[in-house]
Design a protein around this motif. Structure first.
Motif, short mmCIF file in Angstrom:
data_model
loop_
_atom_site.label_atom_id
_atom_site.label_comp_id
_atom_site.label_asym_id
_atom_site.label_seq_id
_atom_site.Cartn_x
_atom_site.Cartn_y
_atom_site.Cartn_z
N ASP A 49 34.70 18.77 5.55
CA ASP A 49 34.00 17.71 5.28
C ASP A 49 33.53 17.42 6.51
OD1 ASP A 49 36.23 16.33 5.77
OD2 ASP A 49 36.14 15.12 4.11
N GLY A 50 33.79 17.68 7.68
CA GLY A 50 33.41 17.50 8.73
C GLY A 50 34.14 16.31 9.43
N THR A 51 35.37 16.02 8.96
CA THR A 51 36.25 15.05 9.47
C THR A 51 37.84 15.40 9.34
OG1 THR A 51 36.77 14.00 7.14
CG2 THR A 51 34.89 12.90 8.36
N TYR A 52 38.37 14.82 10.37
CA TYR A 52 39.93 15.27 10.47
C TYR A 52 40.68 13.99 10.68
CZ TYR A 52 43.93 17.19 12.70
OH TYR A 52 45.37 17.30 12.77
N THR A 53 41.69 13.77 10.19
CA THR A 53 42.72 12.65 10.17
C THR A 53 43.87 13.27 11.09
OG1 THR A 53 41.94 11.79 8.21
CG2 THR A 53 43.81 10.85 9.27
N VAL A 82 51.13 20.08 13.16
CA VAL A 82 49.64 20.58 12.95
C VAL A 82 49.58 20.91 11.50
CG1 VAL A 82 48.89 20.82 15.35
CG2 VAL A 82 49.82 22.67 14.03
N PRO A 83 48.39 20.86 10.73
CA PRO A 83 48.07 21.59 9.35
C PRO A 83 48.50 23.06 9.48
CG PRO A 83 46.35 20.10 10.00
CD PRO A 83 47.06 20.45 11.32
N ALA A 84 49.21 23.54 8.40
CA ALA A 84 49.33 25.05 8.19
C ALA A 84 48.26 25.41 8.58
CB ALA A 84 50.14 25.13 6.81
N GLY A 85 48.43 26.74 9.48
CA GLY A 85 47.25 27.73 9.42
C GLY A 85 46.66 27.57 10.69
N THR A 86 46.95 26.48 11.58
CA THR A 86 46.21 26.20 12.84
C THR A 86 46.84 27.23 13.83
OG1 THR A 86 46.53 23.70 12.28
CG2 THR A 86 46.37 24.44 14.49
N GLU A 87 45.73 27.33 14.61
CA GLU A 87 45.88 28.65 15.56
C GLU A 87 45.99 28.21 16.86
OE1 GLU A 87 43.50 32.59 17.40
OE2 GLU A 87 42.82 31.57 15.65
N LEU A 88 47.23 28.21 17.69
CA LEU A 88 47.59 28.07 19.16
C LEU A 88 46.78 29.01 19.88
CD1 LEU A 88 48.83 26.12 21.00
CD2 LEU A 88 51.00 27.65 20.91
N VAL A 139 49.13 20.31 27.89
CA VAL A 139 47.96 20.37 27.25
C VAL A 139 48.01 21.70 26.14
CG1 VAL A 139 45.42 20.94 27.47
CG2 VAL A 139 46.83 19.65 29.08
N LEU A 140 47.77 21.43 24.96
CA LEU A 140 47.64 22.42 23.92
C LEU A 140 46.11 22.38 23.20
CD1 LEU A 140 50.77 20.98 22.00
CD2 LEU A 140 50.60 23.07 23.51
N GLU A 141 45.55 23.63 23.15
CA GLU A 141 44.34 23.95 22.69
C GLU A 141 44.46 24.90 21.62
OE1 GLU A 141 40.14 26.00 23.79
OE2 GLU A 141 41.79 26.04 25.33
N TYR A 142 44.23 24.24 20.42
CA TYR A 142 44.31 25.00 19.23
C TYR A 142 43.00 24.78 18.20
CZ TYR A 142 45.68 20.26 17.79
OH TYR A 142 45.81 18.78 17.52
N LEU A 143 43.11 25.68 17.23
CA LEU A 143 41.97 25.77 16.38
C LEU A 143 42.36 25.45 14.91
CD1 LEU A 143 38.96 26.46 15.94
CD2 LEU A 143 39.73 28.91 15.59
N LEU A 144 41.96 24.39 14.29
CA LEU A 144 42.24 23.85 13.08
C LEU A 144 41.82 24.93 11.90
CD1 LEU A 144 41.63 19.97 13.39
CD2 LEU A 144 43.77 21.09 12.96
N PRO A 145 42.46 25.12 10.88
CA PRO A 145 41.88 26.04 9.80
C PRO A 145 40.59 25.22 9.28
CG PRO A 145 44.10 25.25 9.11
CD PRO A 145 43.72 24.52 10.48
N ALA A 146 39.80 26.02 8.90
CA ALA A 146 38.21 25.68 8.26
C ALA A 146 38.63 24.58 7.03
CB ALA A 146 37.34 26.75 7.72
N SER A 147 39.52 24.85 6.18
CA SER A 147 39.80 23.93 5.15
C SER A 147 40.12 22.58 5.50
CB SER A 147 40.79 24.45 4.16
OG SER A 147 41.98 24.62 4.89
#
Length: 102
Positions: A85-89, A31-37, A73-81
């Motif tokens: 722009d409303g998309t995630y790859t 996951v991107p750095a700063g993602t919260e599990l 199952v993993l639930e995580y929160l991506l960093p706002a950055s």
């Protein structure tokens, strides 16, 4: 934990026996750095957050007995950055030595 599965005693060089025996799996999701599990379920232990050279990963392991099916199952929160722009790859990378992703 399974009563008949012992990864230290069960190894056999015979592929057929391995294919019909217990399976020990290690799951790692990058996951991107700063993602919260937020939560994890389905592993033998709670997932842990690992710092990687290119970011971060969540990891856990699980034993799958013959005829059994497991789901992690993993639930995580991506960093706002990451989604500013409303998309995630999302990149899915197959494990070396496995068949091509369909």
């Amino acid at each position: 934990m399974a009563s008949g599965c012992d990864k230290f005693q069960q190894y056999t060089p015979d592929y057929d026996a391995l294919a019909h025996g217990c399976y020990w799996d290690y799951v790692r999701v990058y996951v991107p750095a700063g993602t919260e599990l937020l939560s994890s379920a389905g592993g033998d232990a709670p997932a842990e957050s690992l710092i990687e050279p290119d970011g971060q990963a969540f990891a856990t392991s699980g034993l799958v007995e013959p005829g059994e099916r497991r789901e992690v199952v993993l639930e995580y929160l991506l960093p706002a950055s990451t989604v500013a722009d409303g998309t995630y790859t999302l990149r899915v990378q197959k494990q070396a030595g496995t068949a091509a992703i369909q």
